[in-house]
Design an enzyme around this catalytic site. Sequence first.
Site, mmCIF file in Angstrom:
data_model
loop_
_atom_site.group_PDB
_atom_site.id
_atom_site.type_symbol
_atom_site.label_atom_id
_atom_site.label_comp_id
_atom_site.label_asym_id
_atom_site.label_seq_id
_atom_site.Cartn_x
_atom_site.Cartn_y
_atom_site.Cartn_z
ATOM 1 C CE1 TYR A 1 0.643 1.718 4.240
ATOM 2 C CE2 TYR A 1 0.965 -0.650 4.425
ATOM 3 C CZ TYR A 1 1.134 0.631 4.935
ATOM 4 O OH TYR A 1 1.805 0.822 6.110
ATOM 5 C CG PHE B 1 0.320 9.146 5.695
ATOM 6 C CD1 PHE B 1 0.141 7.939 6.353
ATOM 7 C CD2 PHE B 1 -0.689 9.610 4.870
ATOM 8 C CE1 PHE B 1 -1.022 7.205 6.185
ATOM 9 C CE2 PHE B 1 -1.853 8.885 4.700
ATOM 10 C CZ PHE B 1 -2.014 7.682 5.362
ATOM 11 C CG ASP B 2 2.854 3.901 6.501
ATOM 12 O OD1 ASP B 2 4.042 3.571 6.311
ATOM 13 O OD2 ASP B 2 2.085 3.243 7.220
ATOM 14 C CB ILE C 1 -7.791 2.749 10.243
ATOM 15 C CG1 ILE C 1 -7.412 2.528 8.777
ATOM 16 C CG2 ILE C 1 -6.708 3.489 11.018
ATOM 17 C CD1 ILE C 1 -7.183 3.803 7.973
ATOM 18 C CE1 TYR D 1 -4.031 5.463 12.662
ATOM 19 C CE2 TYR D 1 -4.153 6.281 10.409
ATOM 20 C CZ TYR D 1 -3.720 5.339 11.320
ATOM 21 O OH TYR D 1 -2.998 4.268 10.892
ATOM 22 C CG PHE E 1 -4.728 3.947 2.631
ATOM 23 C CD1 PHE E 1 -3.458 3.785 3.155
ATOM 24 C CD2 PHE E 1 -5.704 4.520 3.433
ATOM 25 C CE1 PHE E 1 -3.162 4.203 4.438
ATOM 26 C CE2 PHE E 1 -5.431 4.932 4.719
ATOM 27 C CZ PHE E 1 -4.150 4.778 5.225
#
Length: 164
Positions: free
Chosen positions: A86, A97-98, A113, A139, A156
Amino acid sequence: LKDPTGSSRPAISKYLKNVCEVDNTTAFKAALKRGLKAGVLVQTGQSFKVAGEEYEAPEEEKLQITDVKVGTGEVASEGDGVTVAYVGTLEETKVKFDAAKSFTFTLGAGDVIKGWDQGVAGMRVGGKRVLVVPPKLGYGRKGSGRDIPPDSTLHFTVTLKALA
């Protein structure tokens, strides 16, 4: 308590304490167990809701799912171990961010999540989806560390690599 995904044990307990002036934890847990056993309640992850009742989430709280590629493998279902690749970005700034090439979790167990538990369910191995996750399914008001500000909508791109 009319959350479309159900209400957590602490939320139900707080409601009973404030509205009904009930504060007996042992009796509360026993009542939840009886409700589940009798089929009156349904538990999904850490959330509970009344069996057979559906609540429509407001539009701004709904997960958006776009299939980029439908896979040809097995379908991911609640309780399955899933391995995904992902990339996550913030909607507002488009900043990544990731990301991970391989991340494994149990679908529907609350390991990730809510937007992921809902968005990966039903994917086929080899499939690729874009998930637009509203704050309530991500979040929320707290955000996550420095990378995800409070009340962030997350994007995502998720590829289901395998069922574990």
